[in-house]
Structures are given as structure tokens and as C-alpha cells.
Motif scaffolding. Structure first.
Motif, PDB file in Angstrom:
ATOM      1  N   TRP A 110     -12.259   9.590  -2.284  1.00 48.53           N
ATOM      2  CA  TRP A 110     -11.014   9.765  -2.595  1.00 48.53           C
ATOM      3  C   TRP A 110     -10.354   8.302  -2.443  1.00 48.53           C
ATOM      4  O   TRP A 110     -10.491   7.686  -1.455  1.00 48.53           O
ATOM      5  N   GLY A 111      -9.266   8.246  -3.182  1.00 46.37           N
ATOM      6  CA  GLY A 111      -8.462   7.301  -3.054  1.00 46.37           C
ATOM      7  C   GLY A 111      -7.281   7.669  -2.101  1.00 46.37           C
ATOM      8  O   GLY A 111      -7.184   8.911  -1.638  1.00 46.37           O
ATOM      9  N   GLN A 112      -6.094   6.735  -1.732  1.00 46.16           N
ATOM     10  CA  GLN A 112      -5.247   7.084  -0.839  1.00 46.16           C
ATOM     11  C   GLN A 112      -4.161   7.857  -1.292  1.00 46.16           C
ATOM     12  O   GLN A 112      -3.236   8.487  -0.556  1.00 46.16           O
ATOM     13  N   GLY A 113      -4.029   8.102  -2.611  1.00 44.58           N
ATOM     14  CA  GLY A 113      -2.838   8.798  -3.148  1.00 44.58           C
ATOM     15  C   GLY A 113      -1.785   7.847  -3.661  1.00 44.58           C
ATOM     16  O   GLY A 113      -1.246   6.963  -3.004  1.00 44.58           O
ATOM     17  N   THR A 114      -0.908   8.315  -4.650  1.00 42.23           N
ATOM     18  CA  THR A 114       0.045   7.536  -5.187  1.00 42.23           C
ATOM     19  C   THR A 114       1.247   8.593  -5.510  1.00 42.23           C
ATOM     20  O   THR A 114       0.874   9.744  -6.051  1.00 42.23           O
ATOM     21  N   GLN A 115       2.458   8.346  -4.949  1.00 45.17           N
ATOM     22  CA  GLN A 115       3.507   9.279  -5.361  1.00 45.17           C
ATOM     23  C   GLN A 115       4.106   9.209  -6.618  1.00 45.17           C
ATOM     24  O   GLN A 115       4.449   8.152  -7.141  1.00 45.17           O
TER      25      GLN A 115
END
Length: 120
Positions: A110-115
Motif C-alpha cells: 500500500w501507498g501512503q495515501g493522497t488527499q
């Protein structure tokens, strides 16, 4: 295998954003890559997926508006988001099913997420 997502931000209704996710690490093979999103107070849901052979699949809410693609040489998956709606507001996560060349089985990364925020 590390995944680094980028490209999120603020867009107006009807606008566009393009997300990117780069996989890095030593000696690995990537199978499917996917984008998920999680809106505040809601469960994480899959948005789009793409196979190693670049066959795409989309969740119903984004069909016809989002396009997933990948560049295998760059170990990168993209999500082009057009005709954005306020309900697209969420943290977007990239996911890869990958196998290190020293391993026998695939694992999920998984990547860290982007808003992504879409204003009305």
C-alpha cells in the motif's frame, strides 16, 4: 516494495486531477495495481484496478469519468480523474500485488495515501 502516491489536491466540481503511484524496491514483479479511496467516516473502497496486461476495471461510481493506466517500465500506475464530483472527496490509496524475485508468493503493498478534495 514501496509505493509513493502523488497528485492529489483541490479541484472544483467538473474539474480534473491525475494521480500517480510509483513502486520502488529491489527486484520485484508487479501483478495487479489498484486505486482505493476512503472518505471520512466511510470504509475504504476500490475505485479502479488494472492487470499486468493493462486490462482495466472500474467501480460503478467512477465509470466513464476515471481512467486507470500503467507504465510497466516505470513501475507506475496512474489515475486520471475527470468530471470530478464532491462525492469523490477522499484519501486515495494505491495498492500493488507484487512478488519479490526471492519470494514464492505475491503480497499486497500500500501507498501512503493522497488527499483529493472536490469543492462544490
Amino acid at each position: 516494495v514501496q509505493l509513493q502516491a502523488s497528485g492529489g489536491g483541490l479541484a472544483q466540481t467538473g474539474g480534473s486531477l491525475r494521480l500517480s503511484c510509483v513502486a520502488s524496491g529491489n527486484s520485484f514483479n508487479i501483478n495487479a495495481m489498484r486505486w482505493f479511496r476512503q472518505a471520512q467516516g466511510k470504509q475504504r473502497e476500490m475505485v479502479a484496478a488494472i492487470t499486468a496486461g493493462s486490462m482495466p476495471d472500474y467501480a460503478d461510481p467512477v465509470k466513464g469519468r476515471f481512467t486507470i493506466s500503467r507504465d510497466n517500465a516505470k513501475h507506475t500506475v496512474y489515475l486520471q480523474m475527470n468530471s470530478l464530483k464532491p462525492e469523490d472527496t477522499a484519501v486515495y490509496y494505491c495498492n500493488a500485488r507484487a512478488r519479490k524475485t526471492t519470494a514464492f508468493t505475491f503480497s499486497e503493498y500500500w501507498g501512503q495515501g493522497t488527499q483529493v478534495t472536490v469543492s462544490s
